[in-house]
Design a protein around this motif. Structure first.
Motif, PDB file in Angstrom:
ATOM      1  N   GLU A  75       1.014   4.124  -2.902  1.00 28.13           N
ATOM      2  CA  GLU A  75       0.802   5.551  -2.622  1.00 28.13           C
ATOM      3  C   GLU A  75       2.003   6.376  -3.081  1.00 28.13           C
ATOM      4  O   GLU A  75       1.851   7.458  -3.654  1.00 28.13           O
ATOM      5  CB  GLU A  75       0.548   5.759  -1.136  1.00 28.13           C
ATOM      6  CG  GLU A  75      -0.793   5.236  -0.668  1.00 28.13           C
ATOM      7  CD  GLU A  75      -0.961   5.320   0.840  1.00 28.13           C
ATOM      8  OE1 GLU A  75      -0.052   5.856   1.523  1.00 28.13           O
ATOM      9  OE2 GLU A  75      -1.993   4.853   1.341  1.00 28.13           O
TER      10      GLU A  75
ATOM     11  N   THR B 103       0.835  -1.206   0.000  1.00 30.27           N
ATOM     12  CA  THR B 103       0.000   0.000   0.000  1.00 30.27           C
ATOM     13  C   THR B 103       0.868   1.254   0.000  1.00 30.27           C
ATOM     14  O   THR B 103       0.615   2.192  -0.765  1.00 30.27           O
ATOM     15  CB  THR B 103      -0.938  -0.006   1.229  1.00 30.27           C
ATOM     16  OG1 THR B 103      -1.729  -1.189   1.191  1.00 30.27           O
ATOM     17  CG2 THR B 103      -1.823   1.218   1.240  1.00 30.27           C
ATOM     18  N   ASP B 104       1.898   1.262   0.851  1.00 31.74           N
ATOM     19  CA  ASP B 104       2.798   2.418   0.905  1.00 31.74           C
ATOM     20  C   ASP B 104       3.491   2.634  -0.433  1.00 31.74           C
ATOM     21  O   ASP B 104       3.636   3.769  -0.906  1.00 31.74           O
ATOM     22  CB  ASP B 104       3.845   2.232   2.009  1.00 31.74           C
ATOM     23  CG  ASP B 104       3.233   2.285   3.398  1.00 31.74           C
ATOM     24  OD1 ASP B 104       2.079   2.746   3.523  1.00 31.74           O
ATOM     25  OD2 ASP B 104       3.916   1.861   4.357  1.00 31.74           O
ATOM     26  N   THR B 105       3.930   1.551  -1.045  1.00 26.86           N
ATOM     27  CA  THR B 105       4.598   1.655  -2.348  1.00 26.86           C
ATOM     28  C   THR B 105       3.638   2.193  -3.393  1.00 26.86           C
ATOM     29  O   THR B 105       4.012   3.046  -4.206  1.00 26.86           O
ATOM     30  CB  THR B 105       5.136   0.277  -2.775  1.00 26.86           C
ATOM     31  OG1 THR B 105       5.999  -0.231  -1.760  1.00 26.86           O
ATOM     32  CG2 THR B 105       5.892   0.360  -4.078  1.00 26.86           C
TER      33      THR B 105
END
Length: 120
Positions: free
Chosen positions: A76, A72-74
């Motif tokens: 975003e 998810t962080d990647t």
């Protein structure tokens, strides 16, 4: 007839000796190869086993939830980067090249006499 028979036996004996010497050489080559190759193969297998164990430890330490958060962080980060890249491209496209060239020429016209005055 006995002379011919003895001559053939001598040739056969000579060929047998040659074959025996060649077989000895082949055996020596095989033994030397085994002595040099087997330790290398063992070392390579040990290193491969250690690498597999390390990867298994890493895989075991990864938590599925942490992996989902990382994805998810990647995602975003990629989206933010794409937006910023698009914004930067819009700014680059909005630059008036003709005005920029005129400003550079004006600056050069101002700096050139000063440079001559300073002796450069």
């Amino acid at each position: 007839m006995d002379d011919k028979y003895l001559e053939l036996l001598e040739k056969q004996n000579k060929m047998t000796k040659i074959i025996a010497v060649l077989m000895g050489i082949i055996c020596a080559v095989v033994v030397i190869s085994a002595i040099t190759i087997v330790p290398r193969v063992n070392r390579t297998l040990r290193e491969a086993q250690q690498a597999i164990e390390a990867m298994n430890e890493i895989a075991d330490s990864l938590d599925v939830e942490e992996l989902g958060g990382l994805i998810t962080d990647t995602h975003e980060f990629v989206n933010t980067s794409n937006e910023e890249l698009a914004d930067a491209m819009e700014r680059v496209e909005s630059i008036d090249i003709d005005t920029l060239n005129r400003a550079i020429q004006d600056l050069e016209a101002i700096v050139e006499p000063i440079a001559r005055l300073m002796g450069k």
